[in-house]
Design an enzyme around this catalytic site. Structure first.
Site, PDB file in Angstrom:
ATOM      1  N   PHE A   1      -7.353  -2.642   0.523  1.00 56.14           N
ATOM      2  CA  PHE A   1      -6.099  -2.034   0.059  1.00 56.14           C
ATOM      3  C   PHE A   1      -5.822  -0.829   0.944  1.00 56.14           C
ATOM      4  O   PHE A   1      -6.611   0.123   0.956  1.00 56.14           O
ATOM      5  CB  PHE A   1      -6.291  -1.612  -1.404  1.00 56.14           C
ATOM      6  CG  PHE A   1      -5.123  -0.940  -2.044  1.00 56.14           C
ATOM      7  CD1 PHE A   1      -4.086  -1.685  -2.598  1.00 56.14           C
ATOM      8  CD2 PHE A   1      -5.058   0.442  -2.139  1.00 56.14           C
ATOM      9  CE1 PHE A   1      -3.016  -1.058  -3.231  1.00 56.14           C
ATOM     10  CE2 PHE A   1      -3.996   1.080  -2.764  1.00 56.14           C
ATOM     11  CZ  PHE A   1      -2.972   0.315  -3.313  1.00 56.14           C
ATOM     12  N   ALA A   2      -4.746  -0.881   1.696  1.00 51.44           N
ATOM     13  CA  ALA A   2      -4.493   0.152   2.706  1.00 51.44           C
ATOM     14  C   ALA A   2      -3.270   0.985   2.332  1.00 51.44           C
ATOM     15  O   ALA A   2      -2.126   0.596   2.588  1.00 51.44           O
ATOM     16  CB  ALA A   2      -4.318  -0.503   4.073  1.00 51.44           C
TER      17      ALA A   2
ATOM     18  N   SER B   1      -3.895   4.917   2.146  1.00 46.12           N
ATOM     19  CA  SER B   1      -4.138   6.236   2.751  1.00 46.12           C
ATOM     20  C   SER B   1      -3.897   6.226   4.253  1.00 46.12           C
ATOM     21  O   SER B   1      -4.162   5.240   4.938  1.00 46.12           O
ATOM     22  CB  SER B   1      -5.582   6.673   2.502  1.00 46.12           C
ATOM     23  OG  SER B   1      -5.782   6.862   1.135  1.00 46.12           O
TER      24      SER B   1
ATOM     25  N   TRP C   1      -9.645   5.497   6.132  1.00 47.20           N
ATOM     26  CA  TRP C   1     -10.647   5.447   5.045  1.00 47.20           C
ATOM     27  C   TRP C   1     -10.499   4.183   4.197  1.00 47.20           C
ATOM     28  O   TRP C   1     -10.531   4.246   2.965  1.00 47.20           O
ATOM     29  CB  TRP C   1     -10.533   6.682   4.138  1.00 47.20           C
ATOM     30  CG  TRP C   1     -10.518   7.968   4.881  1.00 47.20           C
ATOM     31  CD1 TRP C   1     -11.546   8.499   5.611  1.00 47.20           C
ATOM     32  CD2 TRP C   1      -9.427   8.894   4.996  1.00 47.20           C
ATOM     33  NE1 TRP C   1     -11.162   9.683   6.164  1.00 47.20           N
ATOM     34  CE2 TRP C   1      -9.867   9.953   5.809  1.00 47.20           C
ATOM     35  CE3 TRP C   1      -8.132   8.920   4.479  1.00 47.20           C
ATOM     36  CZ2 TRP C   1      -9.053  11.033   6.125  1.00 47.20           C
ATOM     37  CZ3 TRP C   1      -7.323   9.998   4.798  1.00 47.20           C
ATOM     38  CH2 TRP C   1      -7.778  11.032   5.612  1.00 47.20           C
ATOM     39  N   ILE C   2     -10.327   3.038   4.849  1.00 49.72           N
ATOM     40  CA  ILE C   2     -10.086   1.811   4.093  1.00 49.72           C
ATOM     41  C   ILE C   2     -11.404   1.102   3.775  1.00 49.72           C
ATOM     42  O   ILE C   2     -12.100   0.623   4.672  1.00 49.72           O
ATOM     43  CB  ILE C   2      -9.118   0.870   4.870  1.00 49.72           C
ATOM     44  CG1 ILE C   2      -7.829   1.623   5.235  1.00 49.72           C
ATOM     45  CG2 ILE C   2      -8.825  -0.383   4.045  1.00 49.72           C
ATOM     46  CD1 ILE C   2      -7.101   2.294   4.073  1.00 49.72           C
TER      47      ILE C   2
ATOM     48  N   ILE D   1     -34.404  18.086 -11.669  1.00 47.65           N
ATOM     49  CA  ILE D   1     -35.535  17.639 -12.502  1.00 47.65           C
ATOM     50  C   ILE D   1     -36.654  17.076 -11.619  1.00 47.65           C
ATOM     51  O   ILE D   1     -37.840  17.294 -11.868  1.00 47.65           O
ATOM     52  CB  ILE D   1     -35.060  16.591 -13.543  1.00 47.65           C
ATOM     53  CG1 ILE D   1     -34.194  17.265 -14.615  1.00 47.65           C
ATOM     54  CG2 ILE D   1     -36.253  15.858 -14.173  1.00 47.65           C
ATOM     55  CD1 ILE D   1     -33.533  16.320 -15.593  1.00 47.65           C
TER      56      ILE D   1
ATOM     57  N   GLY E   1     -39.039  18.837  -5.673  1.00 50.28           N
ATOM     58  CA  GLY E   1     -39.181  18.458  -4.256  1.00 50.28           C
ATOM     59  C   GLY E   1     -39.013  16.970  -4.033  1.00 50.28           C
ATOM     60  O   GLY E   1     -38.423  16.534  -3.031  1.00 50.28           O
TER      61      GLY E   1
ATOM     62  N   GLU F   1      -9.284   7.009  -4.688  1.00 48.92           N
ATOM     63  CA  GLU F   1      -8.376   6.479  -5.720  1.00 48.92           C
ATOM     64  C   GLU F   1      -7.762   7.598  -6.571  1.00 48.92           C
ATOM     65  O   GLU F   1      -7.565   7.452  -7.774  1.00 48.92           O
ATOM     66  CB  GLU F   1      -9.076   5.396  -6.545  1.00 48.92           C
ATOM     67  CG  GLU F   1      -9.488   4.243  -5.625  1.00 48.92           C
ATOM     68  CD  GLU F   1      -9.746   2.932  -6.299  1.00 48.92           C
ATOM     69  OE1 GLU F   1      -9.151   2.687  -7.353  1.00 48.92           O
ATOM     70  OE2 GLU F   1     -10.518   2.135  -5.733  1.00 48.92           O
TER      71      GLU F   1
ATOM     72  N   SER G   1      -9.618  14.473  -8.157  1.00 49.66           N
ATOM     73  CA  SER G   1      -9.622  15.025  -9.525  1.00 49.66           C
ATOM     74  C   SER G   1      -8.350  15.839  -9.783  1.00 49.66           C
ATOM     75  O   SER G   1      -7.827  15.866 -10.903  1.00 49.66           O
ATOM     76  CB  SER G   1     -10.865  15.901  -9.734  1.00 49.66           C
ATOM     77  OG  SER G   1     -12.016  15.093  -9.651  1.00 49.66           O
TER      78      SER G   1
HETATM   79  N1  COS Z   1       1.848   4.629 -12.717  1.00 50.07           N
HETATM   80  C1  COS Z   1       3.021   4.004 -12.521  1.00 50.07           C
HETATM   81  N2  COS Z   1       4.040   4.541 -11.827  1.00 50.07           N
HETATM   82  C2  COS Z   1       3.863   5.774 -11.306  1.00 50.07           C
HETATM   83  C3  COS Z   1       2.665   6.488 -11.462  1.00 50.07           C
HETATM   84  C4  COS Z   1       1.629   5.878 -12.206  1.00 50.07           C
HETATM   85  N3  COS Z   1       0.450   6.478 -12.391  1.00 50.07           N
HETATM   86  N4  COS Z   1       2.776   7.677 -10.826  1.00 50.07           N
HETATM   87  C5  COS Z   1       3.999   7.707 -10.295  1.00 50.07           C
HETATM   88  N5  COS Z   1       4.656   6.553 -10.585  1.00 50.07           N
HETATM   89  C6  COS Z   1       6.015   6.199 -10.206  1.00 50.07           C
HETATM   90  C7  COS Z   1       7.001   7.135 -10.839  1.00 50.07           C
HETATM   91  O1  COS Z   1       7.390   6.677 -12.116  1.00 50.07           O
HETATM   92  C8  COS Z   1       8.142   7.104  -9.854  1.00 50.07           C
HETATM   93  O2  COS Z   1       8.921   5.945 -10.060  1.00 50.07           O
HETATM   94  P1  COS Z   1      10.526   6.063 -10.236  1.00 50.07           P
HETATM   95  O3  COS Z   1      11.050   6.724  -9.012  1.00 50.07           O
HETATM   96  O4  COS Z   1      10.956   4.649 -10.404  1.00 50.07           O
HETATM   97  O5  COS Z   1      10.738   6.891 -11.448  1.00 50.07           O
HETATM   98  C9  COS Z   1       7.459   6.926  -8.517  1.00 50.07           C
HETATM   99  O6  COS Z   1       6.167   6.368  -8.800  1.00 50.07           O
HETATM  100  C10 COS Z   1       7.295   8.203  -7.735  1.00 50.07           C
HETATM  101  O7  COS Z   1       6.604   9.108  -8.541  1.00 50.07           O
HETATM  102  P2  COS Z   1       6.734  10.670  -8.381  1.00 50.07           P
HETATM  103  O8  COS Z   1       8.180  11.058  -8.206  1.00 50.07           O
HETATM  104  O9  COS Z   1       5.998  11.271  -9.507  1.00 50.07           O
HETATM  105  O10 COS Z   1       6.013  10.914  -6.995  1.00 50.07           O
HETATM  106  P3  COS Z   1       5.253  12.204  -6.475  1.00 50.07           P
HETATM  107  O11 COS Z   1       5.223  12.093  -5.011  1.00 50.07           O
HETATM  108  O12 COS Z   1       5.764  13.426  -7.116  1.00 50.07           O
HETATM  109  O13 COS Z   1       3.749  12.063  -7.061  1.00 50.07           O
HETATM  110  C11 COS Z   1       1.603  11.087  -7.361  1.00 50.07           C
HETATM  111  C12 COS Z   1       3.094  10.903  -7.248  1.00 50.07           C
HETATM  112  C13 COS Z   1       1.073  12.434  -6.931  1.00 50.07           C
HETATM  113  C14 COS Z   1       1.178  10.854  -8.802  1.00 50.07           C
HETATM  114  C15 COS Z   1       1.106   9.991  -6.438  1.00 50.07           C
HETATM  115  O14 COS Z   1       1.508  10.272  -5.102  1.00 50.07           O
HETATM  116  C16 COS Z   1      -0.363   9.746  -6.465  1.00 50.07           C
HETATM  117  O15 COS Z   1      -0.884   9.136  -7.400  1.00 50.07           O
HETATM  118  N6  COS Z   1      -1.062  10.174  -5.400  1.00 50.07           N
HETATM  119  C17 COS Z   1      -2.440   9.880  -5.223  1.00 50.07           C
HETATM  120  C18 COS Z   1      -2.576   8.590  -4.490  1.00 50.07           C
HETATM  121  C19 COS Z   1      -3.976   8.161  -4.429  1.00 50.07           C
HETATM  122  O16 COS Z   1      -4.596   7.879  -5.447  1.00 50.07           O
HETATM  123  N7  COS Z   1      -4.488   8.089  -3.216  1.00 50.07           N
HETATM  124  C20 COS Z   1      -5.793   7.623  -2.988  1.00 50.07           C
HETATM  125  C21 COS Z   1      -5.723   6.577  -1.966  1.00 50.07           C
HETATM  126  S1  COS Z   1      -6.175   5.027  -2.476  1.00 50.07           S
HETATM  127  S2  COS Z   1      -8.117   5.041  -2.212  1.00 50.07           S
END
Ligand code: COS
Length: 379
Positions: free
Chosen positions: A123-124, A126, A156-157, A337, A340, A363, A366
């Site tokens: 799943f790509a 990032s 980082w895939i 615990i 060494g 994913e 935090s």
């Molecule tokens: N589940 C379903 N839909 C989601 C969602 C979720 N958890 N989070 C956001 N969405 C949807 C929103 O509803 C919005 O849709 P609409 O435009 O139709 O309303 C859309 O996605 C965009 O969301 P938003 O405006 O909140 O985008 P932002 O850029 O403000 O923030 C975050 C989104 C930060 C929550 C998102 O970018 C995120 O999860 N980032 C982390 C990604 C991640 O996990 N990366 C790791 C790489 S994979 S190893």
């Protein structure tokens, strides 16, 4: 409400536990040290049905529930988190989305071999400059009529080198920001698709983490999942489920470190008695037990919500946030615990401590989980 597992769920958990002990424990230290991907073990996991656990049997899966997936992920992660991240990505980040949103043709071609474990999925999302800020996709999928021209780099895939089937997120209409993003199915071997260098990591060192480069890769339109512009929503929904898998991985890292610590504390003597008889150690064991039990219940609740068809976005973020903190806290105390012995490789806990850290990062960090939780409660 019941806290009772079904006979089938117990059987799945026991099978995963046995597999981890017999197949993953031998060589786990060497694979970590030399960054050796567990090819044979992953192949066997596939044959046992652990790589497409929740996929409908008609698409090559095992047709199990998400609770069983959490139980299996915990057991595999207790022993080998490098193997369990491969399993988690295959199940949650690849199979789930293709089964949920793919066409029948896409499912036959892309899902069946991955659910059976004959091929690995990746799943790509990032990119070098888009991790938490996932809407800032620089990878471009230019619409050329009957195909997309894919250009960009992913970072980082997981399963990056060993996968053959990839879900790739890319921007098609930058003016529409996240609503212009698409999700494409890409196969290894497509001209212009190059797997980049393997990362030399702090933890989960036997897992296969790569950058991916796309240079003028022609991806047929039929490889797009969902409607034009559905890619970001697809990625977010996929990650909601992926976070249950990583929460369960974190839980397993924590419970693995706890079990080793409990055993060690009953064997090691200091000041004339087993160290488990010292209150300083008892308090650590009690704290571990409490947070692991809480993390387990949070993971199972998120899984249960998903199995019921209810909204699990907040629950999966809570489970991942809490379980990953538990993994970090527990493994640090496990090393303490062991004293060494904890600082050397033979006792496993230093590896678990290094493995724990990534669960607070991938994913969704935090900090991202807190954003997801806060948005849900303020809705
Ligand atoms: N589940 C379903 N839909 C989601 C969602 C979720 N958890 N989070 C956001 N969405 C949807 C929103 O509803 C919005 O849709 P609409 O435009 O139709 O309303 C859309 O996605 C965009 O969301 P938003 O405006 O909140 O985008 P932002 O850029 O403000 O923030 C975050 C989104 C930060 C929550 C998102 O970018 C995120 O999860 N980032 C982390 C990604 C991640 O996990 N990366 C790791 C790489 S994979 S190893």
């Amino acid at each position: 409400m019941t806290f009772q597992l079904s006979e089938e769920q117990i059987a799945v958990r026991d099978a995963a536990r046995e597999f981890a002990q017999n197949e993953l424990l031998p060589g786990v230290i060497e694979r970590d040290e030399h960054q050796i991907f567990p090819h044979e073990q992953i192949k066997k996991l596939g044959e046992l049905g652990f790589l497409g656990m929740m996929v409908d049997p008609k698409y090559g899966g095992s047709g199990m529930d998400t609770i069983s997936y959490v139980l299996a992920m915990e057991e595999i992660s207790k022993i080998d988190a490098s193997a369990s991240v491969c399993m988690s990505v295959n199940n949650s980040l690849f199979c789930w989305g293709v089964e949920k949103y793919g066409t029948e043709e896409q499912k036959q071609k892309w899902l069946v071999p991955v659910a059976k474990g004959e091929k690995l999925g990746a799943f790509a999302l990032s990119e070098p400059e888009a991790g938490s800020d996932a809407t800032s996709q620089k990878t471009v999928a230019e619409d050329k009529g009957d195909h997309y021209l894919l250009n960009g780099t992913k970072n980082w895939i997981t399963n990056g080198g060993n996968a053959s089937h990839y879900i790739v997120i890319a921007q098609t209409h930058p003016e529409l920001t996240h609503k212009g993003i698409n999700v494409l199915l890409v196969e290894k071997g497509m001209p212009g698709f190059v797997v980049g260098k393997k990362e030399n990591k702090l933890g989960i060192r036997a897992s296969d983490t790569h950058s991916l480069m796309f240079q003028d890769v022609k991806v047929p339109k039929e490889n797009r999942i969902g409607a034009d512009g559905f890619g970001f929503k697809f990625a977010m929904e996929t990650l909601n489920g992926g976070r249950i898998g990583i929460a369960a991985q974190a839980l397993g890292i924590a419970s693995g470190a706890y079990e080793l610590s409990l055993q060690y504390s009953k064997e090691r003597k200091a000041f004339g008695k087993e160290i488990s008889q010292h209150q300083a150690i008892q308090f650590k064991l009690a704290d571990m037990e409490v947070s692991i039990e809480a993390a387990r219940l949070l993971c199972l609740k998120a899984a249960w919500l998903k199995d019921q068809g209810l909204d699990y976005a907040k629950a999966s973020a809570i489970a991942k946030l809490y379980a990953s903190q538990t993994a970090m806290d527990t493994t640090i105390e496990a090393v303490q615990i062991h004293g060494g012995y904890g600082y050397v490789k033979e006792f496993h806990v230093e590896r678990l401590m290094r493995d724990a850290k990534i669960t607070q990062i991938y994913e969704g960090t935090s900090e991202i989980q807190r954003i997801v939780i806060a948005r849900e409660i303020l809705k």
